[in-house]
Scaffold this motif. Sequence first.
Motif, PDB file in Angstrom:
ATOM      1  N   TRP A 149     -14.846 -19.210  -6.297  1.00  0.00           N
ATOM      2  CA  TRP A 149     -14.294 -20.214  -7.208  1.00  0.00           C
ATOM      3  C   TRP A 149     -15.270 -21.373  -7.413  1.00  0.00           C
ATOM      4  CZ3 TRP A 149     -10.274 -20.890 -10.438  1.00  0.00           C
ATOM      5  CH2 TRP A 149      -9.955 -22.197 -10.817  1.00  0.00           C
ATOM      6  N   ARG A 150     -15.930 -21.776  -6.336  1.00  0.00           N
ATOM      7  CA  ARG A 150     -16.844 -22.916  -6.409  1.00  0.00           C
ATOM      8  C   ARG A 150     -18.168 -22.553  -7.080  1.00  0.00           C
ATOM      9  NH1 ARG A 150     -16.861 -23.633  -1.553  1.00  0.00           N
ATOM     10  NH2 ARG A 150     -18.775 -22.515  -1.006  1.00  0.00           N
ATOM     11  N   ARG A 209     -16.417 -22.602 -11.270  1.00  0.00           N
ATOM     12  CA  ARG A 209     -16.622 -24.027 -11.515  1.00  0.00           C
ATOM     13  C   ARG A 209     -18.047 -24.449 -11.164  1.00  0.00           C
ATOM     14  NH1 ARG A 209     -11.848 -26.633 -12.255  1.00  0.00           N
ATOM     15  NH2 ARG A 209     -12.733 -28.636 -11.607  1.00  0.00           N
ATOM     16  N   THR A 228     -20.587 -25.205 -13.222  1.00  0.00           N
ATOM     17  CA  THR A 228     -21.147 -26.248 -14.084  1.00  0.00           C
ATOM     18  C   THR A 228     -20.032 -27.146 -14.599  1.00  0.00           C
ATOM     19  OG1 THR A 228     -20.961 -24.859 -16.068  1.00  0.00           O
ATOM     20  CG2 THR A 228     -22.992 -24.673 -14.784  1.00  0.00           C
ATOM     21  N   GLU A 229     -20.441 -28.281 -15.175  1.00  0.00           N
ATOM     22  CA  GLU A 229     -19.457 -29.216 -15.729  1.00  0.00           C
ATOM     23  C   GLU A 229     -18.684 -28.575 -16.875  1.00  0.00           C
ATOM     24  OE1 GLU A 229     -21.649 -32.621 -16.866  1.00  0.00           O
ATOM     25  OE2 GLU A 229     -21.858 -33.392 -14.811  1.00  0.00           O
ATOM     26  N   ARG A 285     -18.002 -25.386 -17.320  1.00  0.00           N
ATOM     27  CA  ARG A 285     -17.037 -24.427 -16.780  1.00  0.00           C
ATOM     28  C   ARG A 285     -15.854 -25.130 -16.124  1.00  0.00           C
ATOM     29  NH1 ARG A 285     -20.539 -19.577 -13.859  1.00  0.00           N
ATOM     30  NH2 ARG A 285     -21.659 -18.871 -15.728  1.00  0.00           N
ATOM     31  N   ARG A 286     -16.114 -26.272 -15.496  1.00  0.00           N
ATOM     32  CA  ARG A 286     -14.998 -27.002 -14.887  1.00  0.00           C
ATOM     33  C   ARG A 286     -14.031 -27.519 -15.942  1.00  0.00           C
ATOM     34  NH1 ARG A 286     -19.100 -28.687 -11.221  1.00  0.00           N
ATOM     35  NH2 ARG A 286     -19.515 -30.603 -12.393  1.00  0.00           N
ATOM     36  N   ASP A 287     -14.554 -28.018 -17.049  1.00  0.00           N
ATOM     37  CA  ASP A 287     -13.680 -28.500 -18.126  1.00  0.00           C
ATOM     38  C   ASP A 287     -12.858 -27.354 -18.731  1.00  0.00           C
ATOM     39  OD1 ASP A 287     -14.706 -30.987 -17.692  1.00  0.00           O
ATOM     40  OD2 ASP A 287     -16.143 -30.901 -19.357  1.00  0.00           O
ATOM     41  N   GLY A 329     -12.126 -24.587 -17.203  1.00  0.00           N
ATOM     42  CA  GLY A 329     -11.171 -24.165 -16.176  1.00  0.00           C
ATOM     43  C   GLY A 329      -9.958 -25.062 -16.117  1.00  0.00           C
ATOM     44  N   ASP A 330     -10.172 -26.399 -16.234  1.00  0.00           N
ATOM     45  CA  ASP A 330      -9.036 -27.331 -16.234  1.00  0.00           C
ATOM     46  C   ASP A 330      -8.114 -27.061 -17.426  1.00  0.00           C
ATOM     47  OD1 ASP A 330     -10.076 -28.486 -13.984  1.00  0.00           O
ATOM     48  OD2 ASP A 330     -11.022 -30.165 -15.056  1.00  0.00           O
ATOM     49  N   ARG A 365     -15.314 -34.626 -21.443  1.00  0.00           N
ATOM     50  CA  ARG A 365     -16.421 -35.160 -20.658  1.00  0.00           C
ATOM     51  C   ARG A 365     -17.424 -35.913 -21.539  1.00  0.00           C
ATOM     52  NH1 ARG A 365     -17.940 -33.980 -15.586  1.00  0.00           N
ATOM     53  NH2 ARG A 365     -16.456 -32.239 -15.587  1.00  0.00           N
TER      54      ARG A 365
END
Length: 425
Positions: A29-30, A34, A36-37, A39-41, A43-44, A93
Amino acid sequence: MRIGLHPSTDLVMTRMCWDGGVETIGALWRDRVRATERRRDIGDALLTFAAGSAFVAVGLVNTGGRSPGLPGDTRWLYLLPLLAICLVMVFKRHHPLAALAAGAVIFGADVAMGGSIGVLLGFFDLVYAAALRAPAGWVRRLELGVGVLVPATAITTFVVSGDPQVSLLVGLAVFAVLGTPLWWGRSVRHQTELAEMAAERARDLERLAELRSEEVVREERTQMARDLHDALAGQLSTIAIQSESILATPNASPERHEQGLRAIRSASVLALREMRSMIGLLRTGADPSTSPARLNELDELVEGFAGQGLRVEVAARPQMSSLPAAVDQAAYRIVQESLTNELKHGGGEVRATVTRNRGALNVEVLGGAWEGSSPPEVSESGGIGLLTMRERAEALGGTFEAGWCEGVDGRRWRVSAVIPLEEMR
């Protein structure tokens, strides 16, 4: 024969397998989902859409108690504002204020339909992102706007309904939706700024340490160059001059050759001793404050130059045992370099005086009288010798002068240094 494991052993192995699986999933998962930034956005946004869809599926819609007034089962219509606000979350972001404005419009439309938890979560995240990443001036404007909107909403509700409890609940709800993520984002932003300041300060301290280290290395190299010049240049010059004289006069008397060879041997022995002394200091890491006194060896120094044809008179000297080691070293080197210069450029009778007066050590070397119409002009920048003598004196808080002066029997080259003693205690 079957060997069974103890129940406690089975439990431990099961726990280890479980922990290993959880750790593997967490690393995946890390490092993948998630990483990169961007991918995190994304994912959220996907998680918000999945949670909001689940709430819609179980009927957790129309949370405000208002119906859109459409016939049939209308709960799936709430997926439209949910999808819209999740798409806006992808750009939070890099465009936090624009994303917040678009999210506010979508949230208002969702509230007009009756409200859903998924859109509320998305709007909550957009407010938090704006507080975390928007320019500081805009964040202050948002805080001021929320500070005005919360009481204004409560007062308006009270005017319309006349019920203070309902007014209070509405005000708390508005603060929970707008004030809580705004305060949370500001807090995280403040902590991030403090961490960045601490990291910047650590980098500055590291750079300062590097500069100090470079300065120390540079000073050590300068000191080594100065010591090498003072210790070896004069002796090597003597060896070169005497050997050249012997080679240039092959028919000279044996006594003249013997005198030159003795001068060469004396200079080489002194150079070898100086080299051994310097190597010993470098290997032990000793500094000038712990190095042995040198002015006690002034007679031996004078004898060495006398063997090379220079007549030196030592007029006076203080009690050498009571001198600071750094002052003693500097004074000895100044006398040595002055005599070396006289041997190369002057000659005749040289007078060296070392006295102690009013908390300072005075060193003066008067060269031989100049024979001729006018002596040559000499600049301190013309050679290393005068520069190293000045550096030695001024490094200990003293003064240094060198130049021609008028004497009884003609013009003489004069070297004078005054080194304070009190500051070295």
